[in-house]
Scaffold this active site. Structure first.
Site, PDB file in Angstrom:
ATOM      1  N   HIS A   1       0.814  -1.216   0.000  1.00 59.36           N
ATOM      2  CA  HIS A   1       0.000   0.000   0.000  1.00 59.36           C
ATOM      3  C   HIS A   1       0.847   1.264   0.000  1.00 59.36           C
ATOM      4  O   HIS A   1       0.319   2.365  -0.163  1.00 59.36           O
ATOM      5  CB  HIS A   1      -0.981  -0.004   1.181  1.00 59.36           C
ATOM      6  CG  HIS A   1      -0.368   0.285   2.507  1.00 59.36           C
ATOM      7  ND1 HIS A   1      -0.052  -0.695   3.417  1.00 59.36           N
ATOM      8  CD2 HIS A   1      -0.022   1.455   3.097  1.00 59.36           C
ATOM      9  CE1 HIS A   1       0.461  -0.144   4.504  1.00 59.36           C
ATOM     10  NE2 HIS A   1       0.493   1.159   4.328  1.00 59.36           N
TER      11      HIS A   1
ATOM     12  N   ASP B   1       0.041  -7.610   1.462  1.00 52.23           N
ATOM     13  CA  ASP B   1       0.463  -6.209   1.508  1.00 52.23           C
ATOM     14  C   ASP B   1       1.990  -6.146   1.605  1.00 52.23           C
ATOM     15  O   ASP B   1       2.557  -5.864   2.657  1.00 52.23           O
ATOM     16  CB  ASP B   1      -0.198  -5.520   2.707  1.00 52.23           C
ATOM     17  CG  ASP B   1       0.035  -4.019   2.722  1.00 52.23           C
ATOM     18  OD1 ASP B   1       0.541  -3.482   1.715  1.00 52.23           O
ATOM     19  OD2 ASP B   1      -0.292  -3.380   3.747  1.00 52.23           O
TER      20      ASP B   1
ATOM     21  N   SER C   1       4.159   2.440   8.127  1.00 52.85           N
ATOM     22  CA  SER C   1       3.886   1.420   7.115  1.00 52.85           C
ATOM     23  C   SER C   1       5.139   0.990   6.372  1.00 52.85           C
ATOM     24  O   SER C   1       5.994   1.803   6.045  1.00 52.85           O
ATOM     25  CB  SER C   1       2.912   1.953   6.073  1.00 52.85           C
ATOM     26  OG  SER C   1       1.615   1.989   6.563  1.00 52.85           O
TER      27      SER C   1
END
Length: 270
Positions: A73, A123, A217
């Protein structure tokens, strides 16, 4: 910038063995602390270009001299990226930094990653650097676990990154770390925890006090090995949309050991 949030079924992407962790406590990463400079030398800052300047958006881990692993992402084909190695304080040029441009054709997102379904998993992404990193004290390669390796419940891992210090809070200049014990699948998949949102290709860690947050992230979940080293077992993926450190919603990571074959095949073919 990134870090997926899920509220119950809404997540938010956290788009987030070398040197002893620092022993002092403050309030960072969400109730973490300043890391000892360059004590996590595989940590990278993934930065995107806007109006001629570059800004931190995600973390990542250097796994080969010219390869970085991060979250799926974190990657957009519409943006221009660079990777900064040997980074500690984003606000100060300290000397060890290596700034490496990224070619858009060298971004490899897992083929099953679905941006509209973070809870579906996969992911993870690989970035091939435009030149090899120069390894040294401040820049070293991460070790990855064997394929299929599963950590026991309560394994004392560390998340690292430049994510927000609390929900909707400021971004830190200095690299943060927080101790996040692993929450095994049996516990994390309970109905009042993450339920069916969490998959077996993920790993949960932490609790409602310490967690990842937006900007973490793609960064590593660093877990100790028996010989005193560290392995990157997770890629920071998402937290609850109710808040970065919401009760019964530990930070969720892509489980690296579930993707070793894909990582090796992608690197070998490029």
């Amino acid at each position: 910038m990134m870090l997926r949030l899920l509220s119950s079924l809404l997540l938010v992407a956290v788009a987030s063995g070398y040197g002893p962790p620092s022993s002092h406590s403050s309030s960072r990463v969400v109730h973490g602390e300043d890391a000892v400079p360059y004590s996590w030398p595989w940590q990278v800052s993934l930065q995107y270009e806007k109006s001629g300047s570059f800004y931190h958006t995600c973390g990542g881990s250097l796994i080969a001299p010219d390869w970085v692993v991060t979250a799926g992402h974190c990657i957009s084909r519409d943006l221009t990226y660079q990777v900064v190695l040997g980074e500690y304080n984003l606000a100060v040029k300290e000397g060890p930094e290596q700034v490496i441009p990224i070619n858009s054709e060298e971004l490899f997102v897992h083929p099953l990653w679905n941006r509209s379904c973070v809870a579906c998993g996969n992911d993870i992404a690989l970035i091939k650097l435009s030149r090899s990193a120069q390894l040294g004290d401040a820049v070293q390669l991460a070790s990855l676990p064997p394929a299929g390796d599963i950590l026991p419940n309560k394994t004392p891992c560390y998340i690292t990154g430049w994510g927000r210090l609390y929900t909707n809070g400021p971004l830190p200049d200095k690299l943060q770390q927080a101790r996040l014990p692993v929450v095994d699948y049996k516990h994390c998949s309970r109905w009042n925890w993450w339920g069916s949102t969490v998959k077996k290709t993920m790993v949960c860690a932490g609790g409602y006090i310490r967690s990842g947050c937006n900007g973490d992230s793609g960064g590593p979940l660093n877990c100790p090995t028996e010989d005193g080293g560290w392995q990157v077992h997770g890629v920071t993926s998402f937290v609850s949309a109710f808040g970065c450190n919401f009760i019964w919603k530990p930070t969720v990571f892509t489980r690296v050991s579930a993707f070793i074959d894909w990582i090796e095949e992608t690197i070998a073919s490029h």
